[in-house]
Design a protein around this motif. Structure first.
Motif, PDB file in Angstrom:
ATOM      1  N   VAL A 188      32.921 -22.165   2.565  1.00 13.91           N
ATOM      2  CA  VAL A 188      32.617 -20.878   1.941  1.00 13.91           C
ATOM      3  C   VAL A 188      32.027 -21.129   0.559  1.00 13.91           C
ATOM      4  CG1 VAL A 188      33.533 -18.655   1.176  1.00 13.91           C
ATOM      5  CG2 VAL A 188      34.501 -19.770   3.193  1.00 13.91           C
ATOM      6  N   PHE A 189      30.907 -20.491   0.257  1.00 12.66           N
ATOM      7  CA  PHE A 189      30.234 -20.675  -1.027  1.00 12.66           C
ATOM      8  C   PHE A 189      31.044 -20.043  -2.168  1.00 12.66           C
ATOM      9  CE2 PHE A 189      25.553 -21.103   0.590  1.00 12.66           C
ATOM     10  CZ  PHE A 189      25.920 -22.229   1.302  1.00 12.66           C
ATOM     11  N   ASP A 190      30.608 -20.323  -3.385  1.00 16.23           N
ATOM     12  CA  ASP A 190      31.286 -19.812  -4.575  1.00 16.23           C
ATOM     13  C   ASP A 190      31.260 -18.286  -4.674  1.00 16.23           C
ATOM     14  OD1 ASP A 190      31.963 -22.354  -5.345  1.00 16.23           O
ATOM     15  OD2 ASP A 190      30.306 -22.591  -6.760  1.00 16.23           O
ATOM     16  N   ASP A 191      30.352 -17.643  -3.911  1.00 17.23           N
ATOM     17  CA  ASP A 191      30.318 -16.169  -3.942  1.00 17.23           C
ATOM     18  C   ASP A 191      31.476 -15.553  -3.156  1.00 17.23           C
ATOM     19  OD1 ASP A 191      29.600 -16.357  -1.226  1.00 17.23           O
ATOM     20  OD2 ASP A 191      27.477 -16.034  -1.610  1.00 17.23           O
ATOM     21  N   ASP A 192      32.298 -16.410  -2.534  1.00 16.49           N
ATOM     22  CA  ASP A 192      33.471 -16.004  -1.748  1.00 16.49           C
ATOM     23  C   ASP A 192      33.123 -15.264  -0.458  1.00 16.49           C
ATOM     24  OD1 ASP A 192      35.341 -17.149  -3.485  1.00 16.49           O
ATOM     25  OD2 ASP A 192      35.416 -15.355  -4.743  1.00 16.49           O
ATOM     26  N   TRP A 193      31.860 -15.268  -0.075  1.00 15.99           N
ATOM     27  CA  TRP A 193      31.419 -14.598   1.149  1.00 15.99           C
ATOM     28  C   TRP A 193      30.684 -15.547   2.099  1.00 15.99           C
ATOM     29  CZ3 TRP A 193      33.283 -10.279   2.902  1.00 15.99           C
ATOM     30  CH2 TRP A 193      33.773  -9.314   2.016  1.00 15.99           C
ATOM     31  N   THR A 194      29.631 -16.156   1.615  1.00 12.63           N
ATOM     32  CA  THR A 194      28.716 -16.911   2.468  1.00 12.63           C
ATOM     33  C   THR A 194      29.413 -18.084   3.141  1.00 12.63           C
ATOM     34  OG1 THR A 194      26.943 -16.319   0.929  1.00 12.63           O
ATOM     35  CG2 THR A 194      26.471 -18.041   2.547  1.00 12.63           C
ATOM     36  N   VAL A 195      29.341 -18.118   4.473  1.00 16.85           N
ATOM     37  CA  VAL A 195      29.967 -19.189   5.258  1.00 16.85           C
ATOM     38  C   VAL A 195      28.870 -20.045   5.884  1.00 16.85           C
ATOM     39  CG1 VAL A 195      31.525 -19.745   7.167  1.00 16.85           C
ATOM     40  CG2 VAL A 195      31.938 -17.697   5.763  1.00 16.85           C
ATOM     41  N   ALA A 196      28.863 -21.333   5.556  1.00 17.48           N
ATOM     42  CA  ALA A 196      27.846 -22.254   6.074  1.00 17.48           C
ATOM     43  C   ALA A 196      28.498 -23.350   6.904  1.00 17.48           C
ATOM     44  CB  ALA A 196      27.063 -22.871   4.922  1.00 17.48           C
ATOM     45  N   SER A 197      27.746 -23.898   7.844  1.00 19.93           N
ATOM     46  CA  SER A 197      28.250 -25.048   8.591  1.00 19.93           C
ATOM     47  C   SER A 197      28.395 -26.220   7.627  1.00 19.93           C
ATOM     48  CB  SER A 197      27.290 -25.413   9.732  1.00 19.93           C
ATOM     49  OG  SER A 197      26.035 -25.815   9.214  1.00 19.93           O
ATOM     50  N   ILE A 198      29.444 -26.991   7.804  1.00 17.05           N
ATOM     51  CA  ILE A 198      29.748 -28.039   6.836  1.00 17.05           C
ATOM     52  C   ILE A 198      28.747 -29.191   6.897  1.00 17.05           C
ATOM     53  CG2 ILE A 198      31.296 -29.454   8.262  1.00 17.05           C
ATOM     54  CD1 ILE A 198      33.213 -29.388   5.726  1.00 17.05           C
ATOM     55  N   ASP A 199      28.084 -29.331   8.042  1.00 17.77           N
ATOM     56  CA  ASP A 199      27.135 -30.431   8.207  1.00 17.77           C
ATOM     57  C   ASP A 199      25.677 -29.988   8.122  1.00 17.77           C
ATOM     58  OD1 ASP A 199      27.016 -29.013  10.550  1.00 17.77           O
ATOM     59  OD2 ASP A 199      27.292 -30.733  11.890  1.00 17.77           O
ATOM     60  N   GLY A 200      25.452 -28.732   7.781  1.00 16.04           N
ATOM     61  CA  GLY A 200      24.081 -28.234   7.670  1.00 16.04           C
ATOM     62  C   GLY A 200      23.431 -27.871   8.994  1.00 16.04           C
ATOM     63  N   SER A 201      24.180 -27.956  10.073  1.00 18.46           N
ATOM     64  CA  SER A 201      23.610 -27.598  11.379  1.00 18.46           C
ATOM     65  C   SER A 201      23.414 -26.088  11.465  1.00 18.46           C
ATOM     66  CB  SER A 201      24.508 -28.086  12.514  1.00 18.46           C
ATOM     67  OG  SER A 201      25.789 -27.499  12.443  1.00 18.46           O
ATOM     68  N   TRP A 202      22.408 -25.672  12.218  1.00 15.22           N
ATOM     69  CA  TRP A 202      22.078 -24.258  12.335  1.00 15.22           C
ATOM     70  C   TRP A 202      23.091 -23.528  13.208  1.00 15.22           C
ATOM     71  CZ3 TRP A 202      16.161 -22.921  12.477  1.00 15.22           C
ATOM     72  CH2 TRP A 202      15.569 -23.423  11.308  1.00 15.22           C
ATOM     73  N   ALA A 203      23.179 -22.225  12.974  1.00 15.88           N
ATOM     74  CA  ALA A 203      24.163 -21.400  13.670  1.00 15.88           C
ATOM     75  C   ALA A 203      23.515 -20.150  14.244  1.00 15.88           C
ATOM     76  CB  ALA A 203      25.283 -21.001  12.711  1.00 15.88           C
ATOM     77  N   ALA A 204      24.181 -19.566  15.240  1.00 11.63           N
ATOM     78  CA  ALA A 204      23.778 -18.272  15.797  1.00 11.63           C
ATOM     79  C   ALA A 204      25.030 -17.427  15.990  1.00 11.63           C
ATOM     80  CB  ALA A 204      23.041 -18.438  17.119  1.00 11.63           C
ATOM     81  N   HIS A 205      24.848 -16.117  15.921  1.00 11.60           N
ATOM     82  CA  HIS A 205      25.973 -15.171  15.961  1.00 11.60           C
ATOM     83  C   HIS A 205      25.534 -13.919  16.722  1.00 11.60           C
ATOM     84  CE1 HIS A 205      28.543 -12.164  13.373  1.00 11.60           C
ATOM     85  NE2 HIS A 205      29.120 -12.381  14.549  1.00 11.60           N
ATOM     86  N   TRP A 206      26.268 -13.606  17.780  1.00 11.69           N
ATOM     87  CA  TRP A 206      25.995 -12.389  18.548  1.00 11.69           C
ATOM     88  C   TRP A 206      27.300 -11.628  18.717  1.00 11.69           C
ATOM     89  CZ3 TRP A 206      21.362 -10.559  20.754  1.00 11.69           C
ATOM     90  CH2 TRP A 206      20.239 -11.398  20.567  1.00 11.69           C
ATOM     91  N   GLU A 207      27.209 -10.299  18.660  1.00 13.12           N
ATOM     92  CA  GLU A 207      28.417  -9.482  18.720  1.00 13.12           C
ATOM     93  C   GLU A 207      28.135  -8.117  19.342  1.00 13.12           C
ATOM     94  OE1 GLU A 207      31.687  -7.576  15.539  1.00 13.12           O
ATOM     95  OE2 GLU A 207      29.749  -8.320  14.844  1.00 13.12           O
ATOM     96  N   HIS A 208      29.100  -7.648  20.119  1.00 16.23           N
ATOM     97  CA  HIS A 208      29.120  -6.268  20.593  1.00 16.23           C
ATOM     98  C   HIS A 208      30.532  -5.721  20.442  1.00 16.23           C
ATOM     99  CE1 HIS A 208      25.235  -5.150  22.139  1.00 16.23           C
ATOM    100  NE2 HIS A 208      25.157  -6.146  23.002  1.00 16.23           N
ATOM    101  N   THR A 209      30.629  -4.412  20.202  1.00 10.07           N
ATOM    102  CA  THR A 209      31.900  -3.705  20.312  1.00 10.07           C
ATOM    103  C   THR A 209      32.040  -3.285  21.772  1.00 10.07           C
ATOM    104  OG1 THR A 209      31.758  -2.905  18.026  1.00 10.07           O
ATOM    105  CG2 THR A 209      33.225  -1.720  19.520  1.00 10.07           C
ATOM    106  N   VAL A 210      33.152  -3.683  22.405  1.00 14.91           N
ATOM    107  CA  VAL A 210      33.294  -3.538  23.859  1.00 14.91           C
ATOM    108  C   VAL A 210      34.622  -2.863  24.211  1.00 14.91           C
ATOM    109  CG1 VAL A 210      33.271  -4.758  26.071  1.00 14.91           C
ATOM    110  CG2 VAL A 210      31.976  -5.679  24.130  1.00 14.91           C
ATOM    111  N   ALA A 211      34.560  -1.896  25.109  1.00  8.96           N
ATOM    112  CA  ALA A 211      35.759  -1.225  25.611  1.00  8.96           C
ATOM    113  C   ALA A 211      36.072  -1.686  27.029  1.00  8.96           C
ATOM    114  CB  ALA A 211      35.558   0.288  25.599  1.00  8.96           C
ATOM    115  N   ALA A 212      37.359  -1.783  27.327  1.00  8.72           N
ATOM    116  CA  ALA A 212      37.801  -2.062  28.694  1.00  8.72           C
ATOM    117  C   ALA A 212      37.964  -0.733  29.421  1.00  8.72           C
ATOM    118  CB  ALA A 212      39.121  -2.822  28.678  1.00  8.72           C
TER     119      ALA A 212
END
Length: 264
Positions: free
Chosen positions: A227-251
């Motif tokens: 986590v960066f000094d801004d207390d928000w930004t989360v980066a991979s520790i090794d500099g590898s690229w990331a992807a993020h997908w999300e849905h709100t889902v009901a059962a």
């Protein structure tokens, strides 16, 4: 012990699910607008303004803005940034980038939360595979969001989908440790926490009407982050690229219902 074994994830009524989807559809509109605008030369702050305008025009408010002090209406996470990237006029998209855009909208007291990763122009083969695989993992994993399953059955489905994606796309993917999905309703983050991996058959029972925000986050390398000094930004520790997908889902009795639909 028997009480814990019988604990259930709160259930929403059909009317409440419709209200949640109304919020979710606004999120979908904002994400589509950002996706269409994510071109070389555009700043992440410009994308943030597009999302906020879209949300407010629909009569909703941007859930993220001011949330625990977060300054943006979206999280804009570029390349090795996994999640919680702060929109900035100093971050300019360039050809070949990956940008994960996470967005929330509050409408008539209900919250929608969703994320996608956008390829800026033509990206490298491994980045494209990562992005496609992460979306696929989300869609495969959310199939476990059915009444009668337990919370970690979704976690396990996401993990198994990730391992299957490695074979399907031919790359190894890191499941980011310590970050995952969550309950959602009148607040963005409600119990329970949903891990993106683990043994099935544990945790509270998913009821008809239970809702979770399901959000796999994968990297091309390490599972560890910083986590960066801004207390928000989360980066991979090794500099590898990331992807993020999300849905709100009901059962539901008819299977998983995506409450954050968007135009393709």
């Amino acid at each position: 012990m028997s009480f814990r074994r019988n604990k259930k994830i709160v259930a929403r009524t059909p009317k409440e699910l419709d209200a949640m989807q109304a919020a979710g559809e606004i999120v979908g509109e904002a994400l589509v607008a950002c996706r269409e605008a994510a071109k070389p030369g555009v700043t992440t702050l410009e994308l943030d303004a597009i999302a906020e305008k879209t949300i407010r025009k629909a009569g909703a408010s941007p859930t993220f803005k001011g949330y625990e002090g977060f300054p943006g209406s979206i999280c804009a996470s570029v390349n090795d940034i996994i999640v919680h990237g702060i929109p900035s006029d100093e971050i300019v998209l360039k050809e070949g980038d990956l940008i994960s855009i996470d967005c929330g909208a509050t409408y008539k007291g209900w919250v929608g939360d969703s994320a996608l990763t956008v390829e800026v122009g033509t990206v490298a083969a491994d980045a494209k595979a990562l992005n496609e695989a992460t979306e696929w993992v989300l869609m495969e994993g959310l199939q476990a969001m059915v009444p009668g399953n337990r919370l970690t059955d979704v976690s396990h489905a996401l993990e198994m989908a990730t391992r299957a994606a490695e074979k399907k796309w031919g790359y190894n993917f890191g499941i980011v440790d310590g970050y995952g999905g969550h309950g959602i309703g009148h607040e963005m983050h409600e119990d329970p926490y949903l891990a993106n991996e683990g043994r099935g058959g544990r945790g509270p029972i998913i009821q008809e009407g239970s809702v979770l925000a399901i959000e796999p986050m994968l990297t091309l390398g390490s599972v560890d982050s910083v986590v960066f000094d801004d207390d928000w930004t989360v980066a991979s520790i090794d500099g590898s690229w990331a992807a993020h997908w999300e849905h709100t889902v009901a059962a539901t009795a008819d299977g998983p219902r995506i409450l954050t639909p968007r135009k393709k």
